[in-house]
Design a protein around this motif. Structure first.
Motif: not given
Length: 414
Positions: A7, A10, A138, A141, A273, A276
């Motif tokens: 990922k 973020l 993302r 999220e 999440p 996404d």
């Protein structure tokens, strides 16, 4: 062998700071929004109508500012716009104290209008900054987590306001607003954000502030859906206390929005999440159903428990829609135009919250509370068709195109 994708990161230092600045901004909004009507009536012996105006003139100023805020953030720069508007926001917060000392309702109304303009500009710039810091993969999220700052303010602001008003009084309330405004400004000063340059031709066009550049055409359709949702939610914001008093549910009404905020807080860790990974439609349709169910339960509430259940469903429903549709709005525009996308989204929300009480007040005299909330539940359910027309079918088609690719990737890697 299947490759596992890591990922994108973020949470960064600057996203945390932007969230904190937004928390302080929203805290001041809810701190004063819940008390201004009562303050005007008590301090200046104003009528209920003028008391309502004292509260709503803030929203009027904010609505006007939304037309310019996104354009301004994209043109002048997001960090610079945030800093300047926060300075004005702090000055306006400080001005409540001399307005009180001068015993002038007129000065108070002017302060409220300026405060609304500064709030809308600052909050648009803060959200635009946050969107520029959130990875596209993302987006939902990150948007959900960022808007938790507003969720916390929804719960904390009214609670602190009532605590101060019934304790040390309104001057302590205004002082708390000044402190929170100063903290918002100080926090923003430490932000380091990426510069998104505009082409010379686009910059020259934005300087003209043409109406077509103040609202983004790609966002207006999905924002129109949020207008309908905001009108429906305004029926809860405006008439909940009167409805609860009529049914003897004052105890539950006092903590209704705490339950709303708690459920919304917890749902953020799932909804963003999921949006996404699985697309917009799953989250939005579930939220529409929860919102409609909350209004229907509210219409049938005869006990404190049932009223609080309605509050939880509202948090899962309307609260989720606010962040989900903001994420959709941002995804519809290029990065340099995020500011206008956000201001378009919130302009329609502000209009819905502002127009809703007038329309529903006229309706209420013919229907009563129960039938009004049942009618709103029906409107929300039917709005699923509007969402399908403006975005749902697009997301559905996109998912059909991408799903086969996602399934085929492991086979290609073997």
């Amino acid at each position: 062998m299947t490759q596992v994708r890591s990922k994108e990161r973020l949470w960064t230092r600057d996203l945390v700071l932007a969230s904190m600045a937004n928390l302080f901004l929203a805290f001041v909004f809810y701190l004063l929004m819940t008390t201004m009507a009562g303050y005007a009536i008590e301090r200046f012996s104003a009528s209920d109508t003028i008391g309502g105006l004292t509260s709503s003139v803030f929203v009027i100023g904010a609505t006007v500012a939304r037309l310019f805020a996104g354009n301004l953030a994209d043109l002048v720069g997001r960090r610079r716009t945030l800093t300047i508007s926060l300075v004005v926001f702090l000055i306006a917060s400080l001005s409540y104290l001399p307005a009180d000392a001068l015993d002038s309702l007129g000065v108070l109304l002017v302060v409220r209008a300026i405060h609304g303009v500064a709030f809308a500009t600052a909050s648009t710039a803060a959200m635009t900054l946050a969107q520029s810091l959130i990875p596209a993969s993302r987006r939902a999220e990150g948007t959900g987590y960022f808007t938790l700052s507003i969720t916390l303010a929804t719960a904390i602001g009214p609670f602190v306001a009532l605590l101060l008003v019934h304790g040390p009084g309104y001057r302590a309330l205004f002082t708390a607003g000044c402190i929170a405004s100063a903290l918002a400004m100080i926090t923003a000063l430490f932000l380091r954000t990426p510069h998104v340059p505009l082409p010379a031709e686009q910059r020259a066009r934005l300087r003209r502030f043409h109406p077509r550049d103040m609202l983004h055409a790609n966002v207006v359709p999905v924002a129109s859906f949020m207008f309908v949702m905001a009108v429906s939610y305004s029926g809860v914001l405006t008439f909940l206390n009167s409805y609860a008093n009529e049914r003897g549910l004052e105890t539950a009404a006092s903590v209704f929005f705490l339950v709303y905020a708690a459920v919304l807080f917890l749902s953020r860790f799932v909804a963003g999440p999921l949006q996404d990974r699985r697309g917009d439609n799953l989250v939005v349709y579930v939220a529409i159903g929860a919102f409609a169910a909350g209004l229907a339960v509210l219409a049938a509430a005869h006990t404190n428990t049932v009223l609080l259940l309605a509050g939880g469903l509202m948090g899962l429903g309307f609260g989720t829609l606010m962040s989900a549709l903001q994420s959709i709005a941002v995804a519809r525009v290029p990065m340099p135009r995020i500011g206008v996308a956000i201001s378009t989204h919130f302009l329609m929300v502000d209009l819905g919250v502002g127009v809703g009480p007038v329309l529903l007040g006229l309706l209420l005299s013919h229907t009563g509370y129960t039938r009004m909330y049942l009618l709103l539940a029906t409107v929300v359910l039917l709005s699923a068709a509007l969402y399908h027309l403006v975005h749902g079918r697009v997301d559905q088609a996109r998912r059909r195109q991408t799903d086969p690719v996602e399934v085929a990737e492991p086979a290609a890697a073997q």
